[in-house]
Design an enzyme around this catalytic site. Structure first.
Site, short mmCIF file in Angstrom:
data_model
loop_
_atom_site.label_atom_id
_atom_site.label_comp_id
_atom_site.label_asym_id
_atom_site.label_seq_id
_atom_site.Cartn_x
_atom_site.Cartn_y
_atom_site.Cartn_z
N HIS B 283 -35.68 -12.06 5.61
CA HIS B 283 -37.12 -11.94 5.82
C HIS B 283 -37.52 -12.54 7.17
O HIS B 283 -36.96 -13.53 7.61
CB HIS B 283 -37.94 -12.50 4.66
CG HIS B 283 -37.82 -13.97 4.41
ND1 HIS B 283 -38.59 -14.89 5.08
CD2 HIS B 283 -37.04 -14.67 3.55
CE1 HIS B 283 -38.29 -16.10 4.62
NE2 HIS B 283 -37.34 -15.99 3.71
N ASP B 295 -34.77 -20.63 7.22
CA ASP B 295 -35.52 -19.80 6.27
C ASP B 295 -36.56 -18.99 7.02
O ASP B 295 -37.69 -19.40 7.17
CB ASP B 295 -36.16 -20.72 5.23
CG ASP B 295 -36.79 -19.95 4.07
OD1 ASP B 295 -36.52 -18.75 3.93
OD2 ASP B 295 -37.56 -20.57 3.32
N GLU B 329 -42.08 -12.52 2.75
CA GLU B 329 -41.32 -12.87 1.55
C GLU B 329 -41.94 -14.09 0.89
O GLU B 329 -42.06 -14.18 -0.33
CB GLU B 329 -39.86 -13.18 1.92
CG GLU B 329 -38.92 -13.46 0.74
CD GLU B 329 -38.87 -14.92 0.33
OE1 GLU B 329 -38.36 -15.20 -0.76
OE2 GLU B 329 -39.35 -15.79 1.08
N GLU B 330 -42.34 -15.05 1.73
CA GLU B 330 -42.71 -16.38 1.23
C GLU B 330 -43.89 -16.36 0.26
O GLU B 330 -43.96 -17.16 -0.65
CB GLU B 330 -43.01 -17.32 2.40
CG GLU B 330 -41.79 -17.65 3.27
CD GLU B 330 -40.72 -18.45 2.54
OE1 GLU B 330 -40.89 -18.77 1.36
OE2 GLU B 330 -39.69 -18.76 3.17
N ASP B 357 -30.64 -14.99 2.57
CA ASP B 357 -31.84 -15.84 2.56
C ASP B 357 -31.57 -17.16 1.86
O ASP B 357 -32.25 -17.56 0.93
CB ASP B 357 -33.01 -15.10 1.88
CG ASP B 357 -34.30 -15.92 1.89
OD1 ASP B 357 -34.44 -16.80 2.76
OD2 ASP B 357 -35.16 -15.68 1.02
N HIS B 428 -38.82 -25.24 3.76
CA HIS B 428 -40.30 -25.30 3.72
C HIS B 428 -40.87 -26.58 4.30
O HIS B 428 -41.95 -27.01 3.88
CB HIS B 428 -40.81 -25.09 2.28
CG HIS B 428 -40.47 -23.75 1.70
ND1 HIS B 428 -40.95 -23.33 0.48
CD2 HIS B 428 -39.71 -22.72 2.16
CE1 HIS B 428 -40.50 -22.11 0.22
NE2 HIS B 428 -39.73 -21.72 1.23
#
Lengths: 470, 470
Positions: B283, B295, B329-330, B357, B428
């Protein structure tokens, strides 16, 4: 009067006195060495040191000089020393100018807009309220900036990219930190309007390391901040592409007024020579970003817990032991200077001193600064530390930052050298928190400090004075 | 019509055809296996994957769905795929509701005032502008909250303290993340006015982990944020002392309008069956706090570099290979859903698919979701990966988050399982930056993906369809 005219009885008396002095060569009694070993083993089975750091970081937290946290820490220190049953607990005033952190933000404006993580360096001036935007000019290190042509940074923001080297003894700090201390004035001298340095640290976390900087007299004061390591990498990668890189930095820091904090002192009062004393200590203040667990809650925990073990003995040691929680180390060793000034007429009462201010890593070596004839005694002391993995190093100890002013007055000092491999990963960042302390390593430190403090208070003879280290 | 009425010639033809199919059992030609091994070795000697991530993180950086970074990333993706010489490069629209992070601050008000590091969870509502102050009520985990009496959290801020377990396969994430997803509505159902959770992460850095949360219909929406691990520790330590702990949290997050981003697709067009294709991808969006290196910049680098190696062959493979850079995606697999919807009438053209991912750790196992008769072929493929330290696992692959919607339509998928031991240290957070990527581990990933993509495009027979995994 020379020897040949002296009456024979007097000569005999002199010789006897010399002989008595020889017997008083610095040493430790076997019984005291045994007690020291017992105290060591008690320390290894106590969690008081950790409990003290937990208490300080939880109940006070950040305690930058001159903030409400500073006042709370002084109150906490007095209460804690009283609660632990120290024979005397008192404070001594320490006065200084304060500095306040405000907003701090930075972003790349062009060619690749994105935010940067920064933190203002201690005593930086502010940018204009709506920020300062300028092109970046990069230098490999402070020397490259110093050696650059006049006016090279005119209207630009200087970026110094040098990296600190990781080392057990923290020896990478000195060479790297010059960029933090002197960078702003050196950059301003070349025409810069601001400066960003790569954080003085060994981590690659996205947290910037604060710390003191100084402005030279007569040179324009420009705002100064540190970039986190990943942000310094990012800036380097952008610059490598060859297009001009423009950064906007916004810093709201400002100098405050005068403030009086306090050194907090707890004494185990000696039974035979109470006026003579051993200093162990640490600094009570911290930077504002973390909770000051490693810098220097650990030192507070270690030295306070060591003295508490000695308070638990059936008898007080011969000499006194003072635990000094120094005020405002971070912004200029202010508490250390105040103590040295306040006690300058009684410097000879200080048998020796050691400060714990290098985190919570295990101690691996003990260094001394003592008269040569005391070195055998130091080696006796080191033998008691041997089961802790500590060996004797050399007679070139520094003693710790808050002892520099006392060192200048000639006192003997010891350095109980800690493993600082990871110390600069967390130093002066939000990441300086309780979880970074290994309770077992902390206990090893307390065990070493209790040996040092107890034996120094009990010793036959002394470590000497008059070393006058700068 | 049944067999007994069929003309004999037709029966013979049918049997022949079955026999031809048997010959066409899924397999790879020796020559293709050899090319795959050569591509693998080329991958291990190329730094293109790292260069792609470096480019994305430096030139774009954070690219949260619906932000200017998202638009910059789409532009970057198209330009990068064209620059690398993909046969076809196009975008497909992906529309969603946006969310904006605003101010986010928290502090303990009483009994021990000090700041806390938090970050708002994705799609959290705001607090009142001047903050929300309330007493904390602590729960061990989401279940403890669910099972607590009605009204127990009335007027309070719920704090869920459960810790995520570290594991190579990331298996600690699922059990822990429920507190993030469902915590707010569960807390509100018990009367809470806000919720703080311990970050869903495995680090002890003073950075909070963001990520999505959802509000249940018909339950009051309360502001939701994550505390960094050290701050969660701190709160626990304060609560343990038994006095009421009051926290003030200020969150300025808000929902924005609708936004259309794009899936970015680059194709290596097949020479024999161009309409049939293998999907590899990752992503393109990230959260806003870091630069999205792990990520999912890593996945973008790995899959794009793998396809580029195949572009370098003297001939195109038989089938096509599509690199899909999924949008958003998130915040809900929005790009994956859009792709599945847009291509729902041609699902059978998808030979198989795998998304990268899970950061940049080495791949240690390959799992498949294929028809049973294709498993020997998968094992042939796994043998080419064996020098990379990869072995065949099982036939229960999931394929990756953006493939869930396609999986629901029955496609075959593969999971190239990475070592995720450290992944949730950075996931994140602001710490998801380029320096966390080990270029050597990245190359190992690319080597595995190029084997997977090339052999799947060249295979005799197919992996089957109709698996319809949820």
């Amino acid at each position: 009067m020379t020897l040949k005219y002296l009456p024979l009885a007097l000569v005999a008396s002199c010789l006897l006195s010399v002989s008595a002095m020889a017997k008083q060569a610095p040493s430790f009694d076997e019984a005291d060495l045994k007690v020291a070993a017992e105290l060591r083993d008690q320390a290894l089975n106590s969690s008081l040191d950790y409990e003290i750091v937990e208490s300080l970081t939880t109940e006070v937290g950040p305690r930058m000089a001159g903030t409400p946290g500073d006042a709370a820490a002084v109150k906490w220190g007095v209460a804690k020393l009283k609660e632990l049953g120290f024979d005397k607990v008192w404070t001594e005033p320490v006065t200084f100018t304060t500095w306040k952190r405000g907003v701090e933000m930075a972003e790349v404006i062009a060619p690749y807009p994105q935010p940067l993580v920064i933190t203002a360096l201690g005593f930086s001036v502010a940018t204009p309220e709506d920020g300062l935007s300028a092109e970046i000019i990069q230098f490999d290190d402070l020397d490259a900036l110093k050696n650059a042509p006049e006016g090279i940074a005119e209207g630009k923001i200087v970026f110094i990219k040098n990296r600190m080297e990781r080392a057990r003894d923290g020896s990478g700090y000195g060479p790297a930190v010059a960029a933090r201390g002197q960078g702003a004035s050196q950059a301003a001298a070349k025409g810069a309007v601001g400066i960003l340095i790569r954080s003085i640290g060994t981590d690659s976390d996205r947290m910037a390391h604060t710390g003191m900087m100084r402005y030279d007299e007569g040179i324009k004061k420009i705002p100064a901040a540190a970039l986190s390591a990943p942000d310094a990498d990012l800036l380097e990668n952008m610059i490598r592409r060859g297009k001009p890189v423009t950064v906007k930095m916004t810093i709201g820091a400002k100098q405050g007024g005068e403030y009086t904090s306090h050194n907090v002192i707890g004494e185990v009062t000696g039974s035979e020579k109470p006026e003579e004393y051993v200093i162990i200590g640490a600094h009570l203040d911290s930077w504002d970003l973390g909770t000051g667990a490693l810098d220097d809650g650990a030192g507070i925990g270690i030295t306070t817990a060591a003295a508490k073990l000695i308070l638990g003995l059936p008898e007080r040691p011969k000499r006194s032991i003072r635990v000094i929680m120094f005020a405002n180390e971070e912004q200029g060793l202010v508490g250390g200077k105040a103590y040295a000034e306040a006690h300058k007429d009684h410097i000879k009462n200080i048998i020796t001193a050691a400060e714990s201010d290098f985190g919570a890593g295990k101690i691996w070596r003990i260094d001394s600064k003592v008269k040569p004839e005391a070195i055998p005694a130091v080696k006796q002391m080191a033998e008691v530390m041997e089961p802790l993995g500590i060996s004797y190093g050399n007679n070139q100890a520094g003693g710790g930052p808050d002892l520099i002013p006392l060192r200048g007055k000639g006192i003997s000092v010891f350095s109980l050298r800690q493993d600082g491999t990871d110390y600069f990963d967390y130093h002066h960042t939000p990441n300086d928190t309780l979880d970074k302390i290994d309770p077992e390593a902390l206990r090893q430190n307390t065990a070493a400090y209790v040996i040092f403090a107890y034996l120094s208070a009990q010793m036959n003879g002394d470590f000497g004075t008059g070393f006058h280290q700068k």
